[in-house]
Motif scaffolding. Sequence first.
Motif, PDB file in Angstrom:
ATOM      1  N   VAL A  11       0.856  -1.178   0.000  1.00 28.35           N
ATOM      2  CA  VAL A  11       0.000   0.000   0.000  1.00 28.35           C
ATOM      3  C   VAL A  11       0.896   1.232   0.000  1.00 28.35           C
ATOM      4  O   VAL A  11       1.753   1.387   0.868  1.00 28.35           O
ATOM      5  CB  VAL A  11      -0.926   0.041   1.230  1.00 28.35           C
ATOM      6  CG1 VAL A  11      -1.771   1.314   1.215  1.00 28.35           C
ATOM      7  CG2 VAL A  11      -1.821  -1.177   1.279  1.00 28.35           C
ATOM      8  N   LEU A  26      -3.291   0.325  -3.676  1.00 26.83           N
ATOM      9  CA  LEU A  26      -3.005  -1.060  -3.334  1.00 26.83           C
ATOM     10  C   LEU A  26      -2.466  -1.791  -4.560  1.00 26.83           C
ATOM     11  O   LEU A  26      -3.049  -1.715  -5.646  1.00 26.83           O
ATOM     12  CB  LEU A  26      -4.289  -1.738  -2.852  1.00 26.83           C
ATOM     13  CG  LEU A  26      -4.191  -3.194  -2.447  1.00 26.83           C
ATOM     14  CD1 LEU A  26      -3.341  -3.341  -1.191  1.00 26.83           C
ATOM     15  CD2 LEU A  26      -5.581  -3.767  -2.222  1.00 26.83           C
ATOM     16  N   ALA A  38     -13.205  -4.825  -1.294  1.00 29.02           N
ATOM     17  CA  ALA A  38     -13.315  -4.001  -0.087  1.00 29.02           C
ATOM     18  C   ALA A  38     -13.865  -2.622  -0.417  1.00 29.02           C
ATOM     19  O   ALA A  38     -13.511  -2.028  -1.432  1.00 29.02           O
ATOM     20  CB  ALA A  38     -11.947  -3.869   0.573  1.00 29.02           C
ATOM     21  N   SER A  40     -13.576  -0.168   1.884  1.00 27.00           N
ATOM     22  CA  SER A  40     -12.756   0.810   2.593  1.00 27.00           C
ATOM     23  C   SER A  40     -11.459   0.181   3.083  1.00 27.00           C
ATOM     24  O   SER A  40     -11.307  -1.043   3.109  1.00 27.00           O
ATOM     25  CB  SER A  40     -13.524   1.399   3.783  1.00 27.00           C
ATOM     26  OG  SER A  40     -13.832   0.387   4.710  1.00 27.00           O
ATOM     27  N   LEU A  41     -10.559   1.051   3.451  1.00 29.41           N
ATOM     28  CA  LEU A  41      -9.258   0.695   4.015  1.00 29.41           C
ATOM     29  C   LEU A  41      -9.116   1.567   5.256  1.00 29.41           C
ATOM     30  O   LEU A  41      -9.491   2.739   5.231  1.00 29.41           O
ATOM     31  CB  LEU A  41      -8.190   1.010   2.979  1.00 29.41           C
ATOM     32  CG  LEU A  41      -6.725   0.904   3.347  1.00 29.41           C
ATOM     33  CD1 LEU A  41      -5.945   0.451   2.127  1.00 29.41           C
ATOM     34  CD2 LEU A  41      -6.181   2.210   3.840  1.00 29.41           C
ATOM     35  N   THR A  55     -10.592   6.284   7.976  1.00 32.46           N
ATOM     36  CA  THR A  55     -11.152   5.389   6.967  1.00 32.46           C
ATOM     37  C   THR A  55     -11.033   6.035   5.594  1.00 32.46           C
ATOM     38  O   THR A  55     -11.447   7.177   5.395  1.00 32.46           O
ATOM     39  CB  THR A  55     -12.632   5.083   7.271  1.00 32.46           C
ATOM     40  OG1 THR A  55     -12.717   4.481   8.559  1.00 32.46           O
ATOM     41  CG2 THR A  55     -13.216   4.154   6.227  1.00 32.46           C
ATOM     42  N   ASN A  57     -12.171   5.481   1.685  1.00 33.83           N
ATOM     43  CA  ASN A  57     -13.182   4.760   0.929  1.00 33.83           C
ATOM     44  C   ASN A  57     -12.693   4.425  -0.477  1.00 33.83           C
ATOM     45  O   ASN A  57     -11.904   5.168  -1.066  1.00 33.83           O
ATOM     46  CB  ASN A  57     -14.468   5.578   0.855  1.00 33.83           C
ATOM     47  CG  ASN A  57     -15.085   5.747   2.222  1.00 33.83           C
ATOM     48  OD1 ASN A  57     -15.245   4.786   2.961  1.00 33.83           O
ATOM     49  ND2 ASN A  57     -15.392   6.977   2.581  1.00 33.83           N
ATOM     50  N   TYR A  58     -13.202   3.312  -0.989  1.00 27.51           N
ATOM     51  CA  TYR A  58     -12.867   2.873  -2.339  1.00 27.51           C
ATOM     52  C   TYR A  58     -13.248   3.956  -3.338  1.00 27.51           C
ATOM     53  O   TYR A  58     -14.310   4.570  -3.233  1.00 27.51           O
ATOM     54  CB  TYR A  58     -13.605   1.570  -2.661  1.00 27.51           C
ATOM     55  CG  TYR A  58     -13.400   1.092  -4.067  1.00 27.51           C
ATOM     56  CD1 TYR A  58     -12.204   0.492  -4.444  1.00 27.51           C
ATOM     57  CD2 TYR A  58     -14.396   1.256  -5.020  1.00 27.51           C
ATOM     58  CE1 TYR A  58     -12.010   0.059  -5.744  1.00 27.51           C
ATOM     59  CE2 TYR A  58     -14.208   0.826  -6.320  1.00 27.51           C
ATOM     60  CZ  TYR A  58     -13.021   0.233  -6.679  1.00 27.51           C
ATOM     61  OH  TYR A  58     -12.834  -0.190  -7.961  1.00 27.51           O
ATOM     62  N   PHE A  67      -8.050   3.992  -2.743  1.00 27.38           N
ATOM     63  CA  PHE A  67      -8.907   4.404  -1.650  1.00 27.38           C
ATOM     64  C   PHE A  67      -8.531   5.837  -1.298  1.00 27.38           C
ATOM     65  O   PHE A  67      -7.368   6.219  -1.426  1.00 27.38           O
ATOM     66  CB  PHE A  67      -8.701   3.488  -0.439  1.00 27.38           C
ATOM     67  CG  PHE A  67      -9.052   2.059  -0.722  1.00 27.38           C
ATOM     68  CD1 PHE A  67     -10.293   1.559  -0.383  1.00 27.38           C
ATOM     69  CD2 PHE A  67      -8.148   1.222  -1.357  1.00 27.38           C
ATOM     70  CE1 PHE A  67     -10.632   0.238  -0.664  1.00 27.38           C
ATOM     71  CE2 PHE A  67      -8.469  -0.101  -1.639  1.00 27.38           C
ATOM     72  CZ  PHE A  67      -9.714  -0.589  -1.292  1.00 27.38           C
ATOM     73  N   ILE A  88      -2.414  -0.715   8.781  1.00 23.51           N
ATOM     74  CA  ILE A  88      -3.413  -0.599   7.739  1.00 23.51           C
ATOM     75  C   ILE A  88      -4.229  -1.878   7.749  1.00 23.51           C
ATOM     76  O   ILE A  88      -3.672  -2.970   7.751  1.00 23.51           O
ATOM     77  CB  ILE A  88      -2.759  -0.372   6.369  1.00 23.51           C
ATOM     78  CG1 ILE A  88      -2.052   0.980   6.360  1.00 23.51           C
ATOM     79  CG2 ILE A  88      -3.791  -0.461   5.252  1.00 23.51           C
ATOM     80  CD1 ILE A  88      -1.282   1.284   5.110  1.00 23.51           C
ATOM     81  N   ILE A  90      -7.387  -3.999   5.855  1.00 25.88           N
ATOM     82  CA  ILE A  90      -8.252  -4.152   4.679  1.00 25.88           C
ATOM     83  C   ILE A  90      -8.496  -5.647   4.489  1.00 25.88           C
ATOM     84  O   ILE A  90      -7.643  -6.460   4.809  1.00 25.88           O
ATOM     85  CB  ILE A  90      -7.613  -3.524   3.412  1.00 25.88           C
ATOM     86  CG1 ILE A  90      -8.584  -3.622   2.227  1.00 25.88           C
ATOM     87  CG2 ILE A  90      -6.277  -4.145   3.108  1.00 25.88           C
ATOM     88  CD1 ILE A  90      -8.129  -2.850   1.001  1.00 25.88           C
ATOM     89  N   ILE A  92      -8.806  -8.547   1.870  1.00 29.30           N
ATOM     90  CA  ILE A  92      -8.492  -8.875   0.484  1.00 29.30           C
ATOM     91  C   ILE A  92      -8.802 -10.350   0.288  1.00 29.30           C
ATOM     92  O   ILE A  92      -8.312 -11.189   1.040  1.00 29.30           O
ATOM     93  CB  ILE A  92      -7.018  -8.598   0.149  1.00 29.30           C
ATOM     94  CG1 ILE A  92      -6.682  -7.135   0.407  1.00 29.30           C
ATOM     95  CG2 ILE A  92      -6.695  -8.977  -1.294  1.00 29.30           C
ATOM     96  CD1 ILE A  92      -5.217  -6.789   0.298  1.00 29.30           C
TER      97      ILE A  92
END
Length: 97
Positions: A11, A26, A38, A40-41, A55, A57-58, A67, A88, A90, A92
Amino acid sequence: MAVLGSHEFHVEVLADEDTGKVRALLTDGEFKPVEVAAESLVINMLLDGAPSQFTLNYVDSSSPAEFATTDKVLAAAIHDGWDGEAAIAIAIAGAPR
Protein backbone atom coordinates in the motif's frame (compact mmCIF):
# COMPACT_ATOMS: atom_id res chain seq x y z
CA MET A 1 4.84 2.38 1.56
CA ALA A 2 3.49 -0.44 3.71
CA VAL A 3 3.76 -4.19 3.22
CA LEU A 4 0.72 -6.41 3.82
CA GLY A 5 1.18 -10.07 4.60
CA SER A 6 4.41 -11.63 3.42
CA HIS A 7 4.89 -9.07 0.66
CA GLU A 8 1.70 -10.33 -0.98
CA PHE A 9 0.43 -6.76 -1.24
CA HIS A 10 1.77 -3.22 -0.87
CA VAL A 11 0.00 0.00 0.00
CA GLU A 12 1.41 3.36 -1.03
CA VAL A 13 -0.11 6.27 0.89
CA LEU A 14 0.06 9.74 -0.67
CA ALA A 15 -1.03 12.96 1.01
CA ASP A 16 -1.63 16.52 -0.14
CA GLU A 17 -1.29 18.75 2.91
CA ASP A 18 -2.92 21.74 1.19
CA THR A 19 -6.17 19.99 0.24
CA GLY A 20 -6.13 17.29 2.92
CA LYS A 21 -6.63 14.58 0.31
CA VAL A 22 -5.09 11.23 1.22
CA ARG A 23 -4.91 8.40 -1.30
CA ALA A 24 -3.89 4.77 -0.76
CA LEU A 25 -2.92 2.71 -3.77
CA LEU A 26 -3.01 -1.06 -3.33
CA THR A 27 -0.74 -3.24 -5.47
CA ASP A 28 0.25 -6.87 -5.49
CA GLY A 29 3.66 -8.22 -4.51
CA GLU A 30 5.05 -7.16 -7.89
CA PHE A 31 3.63 -3.62 -7.54
CA LYS A 32 0.88 -4.24 -10.11
CA PRO A 33 -2.62 -2.86 -9.41
CA VAL A 34 -5.11 -5.34 -7.99
CA GLU A 35 -8.87 -5.31 -7.78
CA VAL A 36 -10.49 -5.85 -4.40
CA ALA A 37 -14.06 -6.09 -3.20
CA ALA A 38 -13.31 -4.00 -0.09
CA GLU A 39 -15.29 -0.79 0.27
CA SER A 40 -12.76 0.81 2.59
CA LEU A 41 -9.26 0.69 4.02
CA VAL A 42 -8.50 1.76 7.60
CA ILE A 43 -5.33 3.41 8.89
CA ASN A 44 -4.77 3.15 12.65
CA MET A 45 -2.02 5.32 14.11
CA LEU A 46 -0.91 7.22 17.18
CA LEU A 47 -1.12 11.00 16.89
CA ASP A 48 0.15 13.05 19.81
CA GLY A 49 0.11 9.86 21.89
CA ALA A 50 -3.56 9.15 21.23
CA PRO A 51 -4.91 6.33 19.05
CA SER A 52 -6.51 7.64 15.87
CA GLN A 53 -8.39 5.83 13.12
CA PHE A 54 -8.94 7.05 9.57
CA THR A 55 -11.15 5.39 6.97
CA LEU A 56 -10.36 5.73 3.28
CA ASN A 57 -13.18 4.76 0.93
CA TYR A 58 -12.87 2.87 -2.34
CA VAL A 59 -12.61 5.19 -5.34
CA ASP A 60 -14.30 4.04 -8.53
CA SER A 61 -11.69 5.20 -10.99
CA SER A 62 -9.31 3.93 -13.64
CA SER A 63 -7.11 2.64 -10.79
CA PRO A 64 -9.15 -0.28 -9.42
CA ALA A 65 -7.35 -0.43 -6.08
CA GLU A 66 -7.48 3.18 -4.94
CA PHE A 67 -8.91 4.40 -1.65
CA ALA A 68 -9.21 8.04 -0.60
CA THR A 69 -10.39 10.49 2.02
CA THR A 70 -10.04 14.16 2.79
CA ASP A 71 -8.65 14.70 6.27
CA LYS A 72 -6.25 17.54 6.94
CA VAL A 73 -4.99 16.01 10.21
CA LEU A 74 -4.05 12.73 8.52
CA ALA A 75 -2.60 14.50 5.47
CA ALA A 76 -0.45 16.77 7.65
CA ALA A 77 0.83 13.81 9.71
CA ILE A 78 1.84 11.90 6.57
CA HIS A 79 3.20 14.94 4.75
CA ASP A 80 5.33 15.99 7.74
CA GLY A 81 7.15 12.65 7.66
CA TRP A 82 5.26 11.06 10.52
CA ASP A 83 7.51 8.35 11.91
CA GLY A 84 5.36 6.58 14.48
CA GLU A 85 3.70 3.22 14.29
CA ALA A 86 0.72 2.70 12.02
CA ALA A 87 -1.35 -0.23 10.88
CA ILE A 88 -3.41 -0.60 7.74
CA ALA A 89 -6.44 -2.88 7.78
CA ILE A 90 -8.25 -4.15 4.68
CA ALA A 91 -9.95 -7.38 3.66
CA ILE A 92 -8.49 -8.88 0.48
CA ALA A 93 -10.02 -12.03 -1.00
CA GLY A 94 -12.15 -12.36 2.15
CA ALA A 95 -9.16 -12.36 4.51
CA PRO A 96 -8.14 -9.47 6.79
CA ARG A 97 -4.67 -8.07 6.05
